[in-house]
Design a protein around this motif. Structure first.
Motif, PDB file in Angstrom:
ATOM      1  N   LEU A 186       0.709  -1.372  -0.063  1.00  0.00           N
ATOM      2  CA  LEU A 186       0.014   0.129   0.014  1.00  0.00           C
ATOM      3  C   LEU A 186       1.115   1.331  -0.158  1.00  0.00           C
ATOM      4  O   LEU A 186       0.358   2.152  -0.361  1.00  0.00           O
ATOM      5  CB  LEU A 186      -1.057   0.060   1.336  1.00  0.00           C
ATOM      6  N   ASP A 187       2.158   1.256   0.419  1.00  0.00           N
ATOM      7  CA  ASP A 187       3.087   2.369   0.743  1.00  0.00           C
ATOM      8  C   ASP A 187       3.872   2.524  -0.566  1.00  0.00           C
ATOM      9  O   ASP A 187       4.644   3.480  -0.579  1.00  0.00           O
ATOM     10  CB  ASP A 187       3.786   2.376   1.773  1.00  0.00           C
ATOM     11  N   MET A 188       3.833   1.713  -1.417  1.00  0.00           N
ATOM     12  CA  MET A 188       4.789   1.948  -2.679  1.00  0.00           C
ATOM     13  C   MET A 188       4.707   2.988  -3.671  1.00  0.00           C
ATOM     14  O   MET A 188       5.556   3.089  -4.166  1.00  0.00           O
ATOM     15  CB  MET A 188       4.793   0.415  -3.531  1.00  0.00           C
ATOM     16  N   GLY A 189       3.751   3.891  -3.415  1.00  0.00           N
ATOM     17  CA  GLY A 189       3.615   4.957  -4.178  1.00  0.00           C
ATOM     18  C   GLY A 189       3.995   6.502  -3.430  1.00  0.00           C
ATOM     19  O   GLY A 189       3.961   7.369  -3.975  1.00  0.00           O
ATOM     20  N   SER A 190       3.987   6.289  -2.034  1.00  0.00           N
ATOM     21  CA  SER A 190       4.197   7.356  -1.360  1.00  0.00           C
ATOM     22  C   SER A 190       5.486   7.904  -1.497  1.00  0.00           C
ATOM     23  O   SER A 190       5.516   9.222  -1.181  1.00  0.00           O
ATOM     24  CB  SER A 190       4.154   6.903   0.105  1.00  0.00           C
ATOM     25  N   ASN A 191       6.455   7.334  -1.717  1.00  0.00           N
ATOM     26  CA  ASN A 191       7.808   8.162  -2.046  1.00  0.00           C
ATOM     27  C   ASN A 191       8.296   8.593  -3.462  1.00  0.00           C
ATOM     28  O   ASN A 191       9.229   8.881  -3.869  1.00  0.00           O
ATOM     29  CB  ASN A 191       8.808   7.078  -1.733  1.00  0.00           C
ATOM     30  N   TYR A 192       7.178   8.617  -4.405  1.00  0.00           N
ATOM     31  CA  TYR A 192       7.390   8.924  -5.718  1.00  0.00           C
ATOM     32  C   TYR A 192       6.565  10.372  -6.244  1.00  0.00           C
ATOM     33  O   TYR A 192       7.134  10.707  -7.152  1.00  0.00           O
ATOM     34  CB  TYR A 192       6.691   7.743  -6.712  1.00  0.00           C
ATOM     35  N   LEU A 193       5.761  10.910  -5.298  1.00  0.00           N
ATOM     36  CA  LEU A 193       5.297  12.051  -5.619  1.00  0.00           C
ATOM     37  C   LEU A 193       6.144  13.320  -5.999  1.00  0.00           C
ATOM     38  O   LEU A 193       6.440  13.881  -6.910  1.00  0.00           O
ATOM     39  CB  LEU A 193       4.339  12.616  -4.773  1.00  0.00           C
ATOM     40  N   LEU A 194       6.903  13.575  -4.854  1.00  0.00           N
ATOM     41  CA  LEU A 194       8.122  14.715  -4.740  1.00  0.00           C
ATOM     42  C   LEU A 194       8.983  14.231  -5.956  1.00  0.00           C
ATOM     43  O   LEU A 194       9.382  15.277  -6.615  1.00  0.00           O
ATOM     44  CB  LEU A 194       8.588  14.836  -3.731  1.00  0.00           C
ATOM     45  N   PRO A 195       9.720  13.098  -5.985  1.00  0.00           N
ATOM     46  CA  PRO A 195      10.775  12.756  -6.951  1.00  0.00           C
ATOM     47  C   PRO A 195      10.138  13.120  -8.520  1.00  0.00           C
ATOM     48  O   PRO A 195      11.145  13.695  -9.103  1.00  0.00           O
ATOM     49  CB  PRO A 195      11.152  11.229  -6.747  1.00  0.00           C
ATOM     50  N   SER A 196       8.869  12.524  -8.588  1.00  0.00           N
ATOM     51  CA  SER A 196       8.588  12.644  -9.869  1.00  0.00           C
ATOM     52  C   SER A 196       8.351  14.208 -10.441  1.00  0.00           C
ATOM     53  O   SER A 196       8.516  14.406 -11.599  1.00  0.00           O
ATOM     54  CB  SER A 196       6.874  12.141 -10.178  1.00  0.00           C
ATOM     55  N   ILE A 197       8.405  15.053  -9.458  1.00  0.00           N
ATOM     56  CA  ILE A 197       8.136  16.491  -9.781  1.00  0.00           C
ATOM     57  C   ILE A 197       9.506  17.218  -9.885  1.00  0.00           C
ATOM     58  O   ILE A 197       9.942  17.957 -10.593  1.00  0.00           O
ATOM     59  CB  ILE A 197       7.407  17.220  -8.953  1.00  0.00           C
ATOM     60  N   ALA A 198      10.376  16.631  -8.484  1.00  0.00           N
ATOM     61  CA  ALA A 198      11.856  17.248  -8.789  1.00  0.00           C
ATOM     62  C   ALA A 198      12.718  16.822  -9.966  1.00  0.00           C
ATOM     63  O   ALA A 198      13.427  17.726 -10.370  1.00  0.00           O
ATOM     64  CB  ALA A 198      12.469  16.520  -7.550  1.00  0.00           C
ATOM     65  N   VAL A 199      12.453  15.654 -10.553  1.00  0.00           N
ATOM     66  CA  VAL A 199      13.355  15.408 -11.451  1.00  0.00           C
ATOM     67  C   VAL A 199      12.805  16.225 -12.928  1.00  0.00           C
ATOM     68  O   VAL A 199      13.553  16.435 -13.602  1.00  0.00           O
ATOM     69  CB  VAL A 199      13.242  13.860 -11.828  1.00  0.00           C
ATOM     70  N   VAL A 200      11.542  16.607 -13.006  1.00  0.00           N
ATOM     71  CA  VAL A 200      11.092  17.274 -13.998  1.00  0.00           C
ATOM     72  C   VAL A 200      11.744  18.743 -13.858  1.00  0.00           C
ATOM     73  O   VAL A 200      12.124  19.210 -14.940  1.00  0.00           O
ATOM     74  CB  VAL A 200       9.512  17.454 -13.961  1.00  0.00           C
ATOM     75  N   VAL A 201      11.454  19.467 -12.786  1.00  0.00           N
ATOM     76  CA  VAL A 201      12.182  20.734 -12.628  1.00  0.00           C
ATOM     77  C   VAL A 201      13.635  20.665 -12.636  1.00  0.00           C
ATOM     78  O   VAL A 201      14.479  21.687 -13.379  1.00  0.00           O
ATOM     79  CB  VAL A 201      11.764  21.282 -11.386  1.00  0.00           C
ATOM     80  N   ALA A 202      14.456  19.613 -11.858  1.00  0.00           N
ATOM     81  CA  ALA A 202      15.753  19.428 -12.051  1.00  0.00           C
ATOM     82  C   ALA A 202      16.406  19.219 -13.573  1.00  0.00           C
ATOM     83  O   ALA A 202      17.339  19.609 -14.008  1.00  0.00           O
ATOM     84  CB  ALA A 202      16.280  18.167 -11.105  1.00  0.00           C
ATOM     85  N   GLY A 203      15.449  18.682 -14.456  1.00  0.00           N
ATOM     86  CA  GLY A 203      16.056  18.340 -15.792  1.00  0.00           C
ATOM     87  C   GLY A 203      15.665  19.524 -16.734  1.00  0.00           C
ATOM     88  O   GLY A 203      15.705  19.491 -17.981  1.00  0.00           O
ATOM     89  N   GLY A 204      15.044  20.568 -16.199  1.00  0.00           N
ATOM     90  CA  GLY A 204      15.048  22.075 -17.180  1.00  0.00           C
ATOM     91  C   GLY A 204      13.694  22.078 -17.518  1.00  0.00           C
ATOM     92  O   GLY A 204      13.549  22.997 -18.486  1.00  0.00           O
ATOM     93  N   VAL A 205      12.693  21.568 -17.171  1.00  0.00           N
ATOM     94  CA  VAL A 205      11.370  21.880 -17.408  1.00  0.00           C
ATOM     95  C   VAL A 205      10.763  22.846 -16.537  1.00  0.00           C
ATOM     96  O   VAL A 205      10.785  22.668 -15.565  1.00  0.00           O
ATOM     97  CB  VAL A 205      10.473  20.615 -17.513  1.00  0.00           C
ATOM     98  N   LEU A 206      10.317  23.817 -17.435  1.00  0.00           N
ATOM     99  CA  LEU A 206       9.685  24.954 -16.767  1.00  0.00           C
ATOM    100  C   LEU A 206       8.481  24.714 -15.986  1.00  0.00           C
ATOM    101  O   LEU A 206       7.460  24.032 -16.819  1.00  0.00           O
ATOM    102  CB  LEU A 206       9.444  26.151 -17.842  1.00  0.00           C
ATOM    103  N   ILE A 207       8.150  24.785 -14.818  1.00  0.00           N
ATOM    104  CA  ILE A 207       6.954  24.290 -13.994  1.00  0.00           C
ATOM    105  C   ILE A 207       5.738  24.914 -14.587  1.00  0.00           C
ATOM    106  O   ILE A 207       4.808  24.573 -14.231  1.00  0.00           O
ATOM    107  CB  ILE A 207       7.112  24.626 -12.535  1.00  0.00           C
ATOM    108  N   THR A 208       5.912  26.065 -15.257  1.00  0.00           N
ATOM    109  CA  THR A 208       4.678  26.796 -15.992  1.00  0.00           C
ATOM    110  C   THR A 208       4.237  26.257 -17.169  1.00  0.00           C
ATOM    111  O   THR A 208       3.276  26.675 -17.782  1.00  0.00           O
ATOM    112  CB  THR A 208       4.815  28.335 -16.114  1.00  0.00           C
ATOM    113  N   GLY A 209       5.110  25.231 -17.857  1.00  0.00           N
ATOM    114  CA  GLY A 209       4.806  24.694 -19.001  1.00  0.00           C
ATOM    115  C   GLY A 209       5.455  25.235 -20.346  1.00  0.00           C
ATOM    116  O   GLY A 209       6.162  26.408 -20.140  1.00  0.00           O
ATOM    117  N   GLY A 210       5.320  24.310 -21.370  1.00  0.00           N
ATOM    118  CA  GLY A 210       5.853  24.718 -22.792  1.00  0.00           C
ATOM    119  C   GLY A 210       7.449  24.694 -23.044  1.00  0.00           C
ATOM    120  O   GLY A 210       7.603  25.043 -24.099  1.00  0.00           O
ATOM    121  N   ARG A 211       8.114  24.495 -21.878  1.00  0.00           N
ATOM    122  CA  ARG A 211       9.476  24.464 -22.307  1.00  0.00           C
ATOM    123  C   ARG A 211      10.208  23.306 -21.522  1.00  0.00           C
ATOM    124  O   ARG A 211       9.941  23.089 -20.421  1.00  0.00           O
ATOM    125  CB  ARG A 211      10.089  25.936 -21.881  1.00  0.00           C
ATOM    126  N   GLY A 212      11.231  22.676 -22.310  1.00  0.00           N
ATOM    127  CA  GLY A 212      11.999  21.511 -21.555  1.00  0.00           C
ATOM    128  C   GLY A 212      11.876  20.419 -22.471  1.00  0.00           C
ATOM    129  O   GLY A 212      11.361  20.229 -23.567  1.00  0.00           O
TER     130      GLY A 212
END
Length: 677
Positions: free
Chosen positions: A601-627
Motif C-alpha cells: 500500500l505504501d509503494m507510491g508514497s515516495n514517488y510524488l516529490l521525486p516525480s516533480i523534482a526530476v522534471v524541474v531538475a531536468g530543466g522543464v519550466l513548471i509553468t509549461g511549454g519548455r523543456g
C-alpha cells in the motif's frame, strides 16, 4: 426610507451567501445525524464537536489567508506534524516549560510560513511547487524529531486547550476558535486586510494602486504558518501525544473545508469564518460515516468528492464554469458530427504528424535548434557526474552492481517522470500518483495471481484502467475547468479509498515469476527491464519532439488561448497528457510488484516529490511549454544517484525527503535565474 433595511439585508445575503449556505447545510446535517439523539445538544456533545473539528478549522483559516492572496500552501499538514512532535518531545510538567514550548511550536509554523513567503513573494517561485518542497522538508524534520508515535503532553496543557474554561458551561476549545475569528476580523477590517483581497483579485492592479504586493504575500504566509502552528498545538492537546505523520491526511480536508466555506481558489473572494463553518461541516459529513457504521475507506472518497463538488458549485455563474464548458463541448461535437469534420480533422492530424520537422527548418543547425534545451538539461547531468564522483570517493570502486542498481531504480522513476513531464509541459500538475501506483499494483497482483499465463491480459487491463483514471483527471481539468491541483488531489483521495476497499487494507497478491525475471534476469550483464527502458526513452523523446501530439503539448503549455486560436484541440490535448500520466503510473505499479514481489500500500508514497523534482531538475519550466525528456532523465539519474549515496552514508530515511526537497528548491532557483538572465 423603508426599503433601505431590506436593501441592506439583501446585500448582506448576497455578500455572505456561501457562508450562509454552508451554515444552513451544517444545521441540516447536524439534525440528520443527531435528530434521534436525546443528548445532541448536551454540553458534552458540544465540547466534543468543537474540539474534534478545531484543528481542521484553524488549519483551514491559515490556508484561506494564503488563497485569498492568490497563493497555495501544500505544507500545512506537514507543519502540523512538526509542531505536534515538537510539543510531544520537549514538553515537561513545568508550567513555564509548557508556555515556552507552546510559543515555540506556534513560532515554528510562522518560520516555515516566512520561508514559503520569501520564496514565493520575493523570488517569484511557483507557490505550489515551493510549498510541495517545504512539505517534504518539514515532513523529514518531523520524522527526525520523532520517528515513531509517542511523546508526552502535560495535563495542564491539555486542559488549557481542550478542557473547560467554565465547568459545564464554556469549553476552552470554543474560546480558541473565537479568538482566532476575532483576530481575523481585526485583520479583515484593517488596511492590510483590504490589501489581501486586492492582491488576490488582481495583483497588477494592486501594484498600480501602490500596494506592496510582495510584503502582503509574505505576511499572509507568515500568519498562515502561525495558524498551522496553533492547529498543531491544539491537536497535541486534543490527542495527548505526538505522531510524525498525523498531518499527512489533513491536506485534502483542509482544501475541502476552504472551498466548502465559500472561498474562491482563484483568490480575492471568501473569508476565514466561512472556512471555520466548512471545517465543521466536513467533520459532520465524516460523522455520518461513523453514525451509520460505514467502512473507513469511504472517508477519503467522501473528502475527494466533497472537494470537487464544492469547487464546481462555487464556479456556477462564473465565466468559464463547467456548465459553459460542457455546453461548448456538446456544441462542438454536434457541429463536427453534422459537418463530418471529425474524419477530416483526423486526416489533417495524421498529415501534420507525418510532416518532417527538419524540412520546415532546413537552414538551422541542430545545435542552434536545441541550444535552449541543452542549456536547461546540462546542469542535471553535470550535477549527476559530481554525485557519482563523491560516491566513488566515499564508497570506493563502483562496479557493475552500482551501475545495475542505478539504472534499474532509474527505470521506475523515469517511466513515471514521462507522465509528469507531459502534464507539466501542458501547464498542469498530477498529484494523484501516490495512490494510483498502489491501486494499479494491487489490481495487477490480484488479477495475475502469480500466474505467468495471466500476464498477457492482466497487464493490458491494468494499463487501460490507469489510462481511464488519468483521462478522468483530464476531463476534470479540461472540461469541468477544475484547477489541476484540486482535481488530482481529490482524485488521489478517491483512489486511496478505492485501493483500501480493493485490498482490505493489506498487501495483495504475489508477482508472477516472469516479472521477477524482468527485474533480476540478465541480458549482456543488465536486467531485461533496463534494456526495455532504453527503448522506452528513445520512443518518449521521439513522441515529444517529432510528433503532432508532442507539438500540441508544447503549444498548449506555452499558451492555451493561442493554441486554441491556432486550431489545436486544447481540451483533447489536456485529456491525453493526463491519460499518459495515468498509464505511466500504472506501468510503475505493475513493475514495482515485480520488484517487491507483492503489492504494498505504501509503494507510491515516495514517488510524488521525486516525480516533480526530476522534471524541474531536468530543466522543464513548471509553468509549461519548455523543456525536454532528455533533460528529465538527467534529473532522474541525479536523484537516484543521490538516493544511493544517502543509503551508503547510513543517514536516516527522513534525510532523503529533506534532501529531495532542497534539490527541488535549488532546481527552481536555478531555473528562475536562467529565465531572468
Amino acid at each position: 426610507m423603508v426599503p433601505a433595511p431590506a436593501s441592506n439585508a439583501s446585500y448582506f445575503v448576497r455578500k455572505n451567501r456561501n457562508v450562509l449556505l454552508a451554515s444552513f447545510l451544517y444545521v441540516v446535517v447536524f439534525i440528520l445525524v443527531n435528530g434521534a439523539n436525546s443528548d445532541a445538544f448536551s454540553y458534552f456533545n458540544l465540547k466534543t464537536t468543537i474540539g474534534g473539528g478545531g484543528t481542521l478549522a484553524l488549519a483551514a483559516m491559515g490556508q484561506t489567508l494564503v488563497i485569498l492572496a492568490g497563493g497555495f500552501d501544500l505544507s500545512a499538514g506537514a507543519v502540523i506534524s512538526l509542531v505536534n512532535v515538537t510539543v510531544g518531545t520537549l514538553m515537561t510538567d513545568a508550567i513555564g516549560n509548557q508556555i515556552l514550548v507552546g510559543l515555540l511550536a506556534i513560532g515554528i509554523g510562522g518560520a516555515v510560513g516566512m520561508v514559503n513567503g520569501l520564496l514565493v513573494a520575493y523570488l517569484r517561485m511557483q507557490p505550489i511547487v515551493v510549498t510541495l518542497a517545504t512539505l517534504f522538508i518539514v515532513q523529514g524534520l518531523a520524522l527526525l524529531v520523532s520517528p515513531t508515535p509517542g511523546g508526552y503532553v502535560a495535563e495542564p496543557f491539555i486542559n488549557f486547550f481542550g478542557g473547560n474554561a467554565i465547568e459545564n458551561v464554556l469549553p476552552s476549545a470554543l474560546i480558541v476558535i473565537v479568538l482566532a475569528i476575532l483576530a481575523w476580523l481585526f485583520i479583515k477590517n484593517s488596511r492590510f486586510g483590504t490589501a489581501i483581497y486586492a492582491v488576490g483579485s488582481d495583483e497588477a492592479a494592486a501594484l498600480a494602486a501602490g500596494i506592496a504586493a510582495r510584503r502582503v504575500k509574505l505576511t499572509t504566509y507568515v500568519i498562515a504558518g502561525l495558524f498551522y502552528g496553533l492547529a498543531g498545538v491544539f491537536l497535541s492537546a486534543q490527542s495527548g501525544g505526538s505522531d510524525p505523520l498525523v498531518g499527512d491526511p489533513m491536506l485534502l480536508q483542509i482544501f475541502a473545508a476552504v472551498v466548502l466555506g465559500g472561498t474562491s481558489l482563484g483568490g480575492g473572494r471568501g473569508g476565514l469564518i466561512g472556512s471555520v463553518v466548512g471545517a465543521y461541516l466536513l467533520m459532520m459529513f465524516i460523522n455520518i460515516l461513523l453514525v451509520f457504521n460505514l467502512p473507513a475507506f469511504l472517508s477519503p472518497i467522501a473528502d475527494g468528492l466533497v472537494l470537487i463538488l464544492a469547487v464546481l458549485i462555487g464556479m456556477i455563474g462564473a465565466r468559464g464554469s463547467f456548465i459553459q464548458n460542457i455546453a461548448d463541448v456538446a456544441r462542438r461535437i454536434r457541429g463536427a458530427l453534422s459537418n463530418g469534420r471529425i474524419a477530416r480533422n483526423w486526416d489533417l492530424a495524421i498529415a501534420a504528424s507525418s510532416r518532417s520537422p527538419v524540412a520546415a527548418i532546413p537552414n538551422i543547425r541542430w545545435l542552434d535548434r536545441n541550444r535552449d534545451n541543452l542549456r536547461l538539461a546540462l546542469p542535471a547531468y553535470i550535477t549527476f557526474a559530481i554525485v557519482v564522483v563523491v560516491t566513488w570517493f566515499y564508497i570506493g570502486d563502483l562496479g557493475n552492481s552500482y551501475i545495475r542498481s542505478l539504472l534499474l531504480l532509474s527505470t521506475f522513476l523515469g517511466i513515471l517522470a514521462l507522465g509528469q513531464t507531459a502534464v507539466v509541459l501542458s501547464g498542469g500538475l498530477d498529484l494523484s500518483i501516490p495512490w494510483m501506483i498502489p491501486l494499479a499494483g494491487a489490481l495487477f497482483a490480484g488479477l495475475a495471481g502469480g500466474d505467468n499465463g495471466a500476464l498477457a491480459w492482466a497487464i493490458p487491463v491494468v494499463l487501460i484502467c490507469g489510462m481511464a483514471i488519468g483521462a478522468i483527471n483530464g476531463l476534470g481539468v479540461a472540461v469541468l475547468g477544475l484547477p489541476p491541483i484540486v482535481m488530482t488531489l481529490a482524485a488521489n483521495g478517491i483512489l486511496q479509498g478505492l485501493t483500501l476497499y480493493y485490498t482490505g487494507g493489506t498487501s495483495a497478491g504475489m508477482a508472477p515469476s516472469g516479472m521477477l525475471w524482468l527485474m533480476n534476469g540478465s541480458i549482456l550483464g543488465l536486467a531485461p527491464l533496463i534494456w526495455l527502458m532504453f527503448a522506452f526513452v528513445a520512443v518518449a523523446v521521439a513522441v515529444l519532439k517529432w510528433t503532432y501530439l508532442g507539438r500540441r503539448i508544447y503549444a498548449v503549455g506555452n499558451s492555451a488561448s493561442v493554441a486554441n486560436l491556432s486550431g489545436i484541440d486544447v481540451r483533447g490535448t489536456l485529456i491525453t497528457v493526463y491519460a499518459i500520466s495515468g498509464v505511466c503510473a500504472a506501468v510503475v505499479g505493475v513493475l514495482l510488484v515485480g520488484f517487491n514481489g507483492a503489492a504494498n500500500l505504501d509503494m507510491g508514497s515516495n514517488y510524488l516529490l521525486p516525480s516533480i523534482a526530476v522534471v524541474v531538475a531536468g530543466g522543464v519550466l513548471i509553468t509549461g511549454g519548455r523543456g525536454s525528456y532528455v533533460g528529465v532523465m538527467g534529473g532522474v539519474l541525479l536523484l537516484i544517484a543521490l538516493q544511493i549515496l544517502i543509503t551508503g552514508t547510513m543517514l536516516p530515511d527522513a534525510m532523503r525527503s529533506i534532501i529531495f526537497g532542497f534539490v527541488l528548491l535549488g532546481a527552481l532557483m536555478a531555473l528562475q535565474q536562467r529565465r531572468t538572465a
